[in-house]
Design an enzyme around this catalytic site. Sequence first.
Site, short mmCIF file in Angstrom:
data_model
loop_
_atom_site.label_atom_id
_atom_site.label_comp_id
_atom_site.label_asym_id
_atom_site.label_seq_id
_atom_site.Cartn_x
_atom_site.Cartn_y
_atom_site.Cartn_z
N SER A 220 10.27 13.26 25.31
CA SER A 220 8.90 13.69 24.97
C SER A 220 8.81 15.15 24.55
O SER A 220 7.72 15.69 24.42
CB SER A 220 7.92 13.43 26.13
OG SER A 220 7.88 12.08 26.46
N GLY A 221 9.94 15.81 24.40
CA GLY A 221 9.91 17.16 23.85
C GLY A 221 10.78 18.18 24.54
O GLY A 221 11.28 19.11 23.91
N LEU B 165 13.77 18.30 25.71
CA LEU B 165 15.16 18.49 25.27
C LEU B 165 15.23 19.11 23.87
O LEU B 165 16.31 19.53 23.43
CB LEU B 165 15.92 17.17 25.30
CG LEU B 165 16.27 16.64 26.69
CD1 LEU B 165 16.99 15.30 26.58
CD2 LEU B 165 17.12 17.63 27.48
N ASP C 182 10.95 3.62 11.73
CA ASP C 182 10.34 2.77 12.75
C ASP C 182 8.88 3.16 12.92
O ASP C 182 8.56 4.35 13.09
CB ASP C 182 11.07 2.90 14.08
CG ASP C 182 10.39 2.10 15.17
OD1 ASP C 182 10.48 0.86 15.13
OD2 ASP C 182 9.72 2.70 16.04
N TYR D 265 0.50 3.29 16.62
CA TYR D 265 0.62 4.71 16.31
C TYR D 265 -0.51 5.16 15.39
O TYR D 265 -0.53 4.87 14.20
CB TYR D 265 1.96 5.00 15.64
CG TYR D 265 3.18 4.61 16.45
CD1 TYR D 265 3.12 4.43 17.83
CD2 TYR D 265 4.40 4.42 15.82
CE1 TYR D 265 4.24 4.06 18.56
CE2 TYR D 265 5.53 4.06 16.54
CZ TYR D 265 5.44 3.87 17.91
OH TYR D 265 6.55 3.51 18.62
N LYS E 278 6.21 -3.26 14.92
CA LYS E 278 6.04 -3.88 16.23
C LYS E 278 4.88 -4.85 16.24
O LYS E 278 3.98 -4.77 15.39
CB LYS E 278 5.86 -2.78 17.29
CG LYS E 278 7.04 -1.79 17.27
CD LYS E 278 6.89 -0.68 18.28
CE LYS E 278 8.05 0.28 18.18
NZ LYS E 278 8.01 1.13 16.97
#
Length: 343
Positions: A241-242, A244, A54, A59, A85
């Site tokens: 965002s990081g 976990l 994806d 990006y 996208k």
Amino acid sequence: MHIQTTRRVGQTDLQIPVLGLGTCPLGGVYNAIDEATARATFEAAWNSGLRLYDTAPWYGLGQAEHRTGRALCEKERESYVLTTKVGRLLKAPRDRGSFKPVNWAGALPFEHHHVFTYDAIMRSYEDSLQRLGVNRVDALYIHDLDSGYFRTEEELNARLGDLEKGGYRALEELKRSGEIKAIGAGVNERGMIDRFLDRFDLDVFLVASRYTLLEHDIYFDEVARAAKRGASLVVGGVFSSGILATGAVEGAKYEYGAASSSIIERVRKLSRIADAHGISLPAAALQFPLAAPMVASVVFGAVKPAEIEANAAHFTAAIPVGFWSDLRSEGLVHPDIPLPADA
């Protein structure tokens, strides 16, 4: 579950792997990524069996699409699923000499313009094909049309109006002609799934950071409504965002910034239970969303080969039933949220 197991997207004929690579970090969301590292990361993804990729024009202002295309252009096209996208156009800045891209490290030197008209959607799609060097994508997501980017009701409704007046017709034409197999929306904020469902029949929602082991209340309203309408979910931002992935370490990221004390405490509780069962928190975070029947896939980001290899192992790691039941007994997961142990 095997990495290349597939699930159906909505009511379409598109089948996508349950695990995929999201390319936002390879666009330089935190730090600039050099070309050799980016290429090695894609190679590690392919060698680990990942077949869903994806990306998006946003990006790295085209950087991630270029890198994704270079990694995939020599692969057999039927051997992978590719999504990108629409909703942003990239243009050369007027003052090229002094221009500095914002939001990205190591981005390409282009301005971005958030537009959702018919012509803009068609232009965005064609531009993406050119950057990718691949002449077909499997699905397109309407990108970041939400309250995080359009902060007033007037702005948000104006962009939704552009989509209603022509932008969505462009997507329908692309799907009807066979150019794409599914239409989706990539959302970050609560409430946006409902806003889309009020207006459009979408096949899939790419939900970033809102349906994770850390945060999943959205299941009971918007996710349930999407499922009733026959739409699937792809879960992005599975590590919130990081945090976990890293645990509650100093400098841990949540929502692309510093984590609050309440988030840190919740992650510490999750980590303690994971440690007690001898499992890693990232493994639980990756496996959690797929217990919900409407979730077709989980995509994660990476910036080096070691992260790819670690997450591929996490995804297939054995997690004891007792871990999931302990999450429920500690009040960290609602009793009605599906868990892998329920399967």
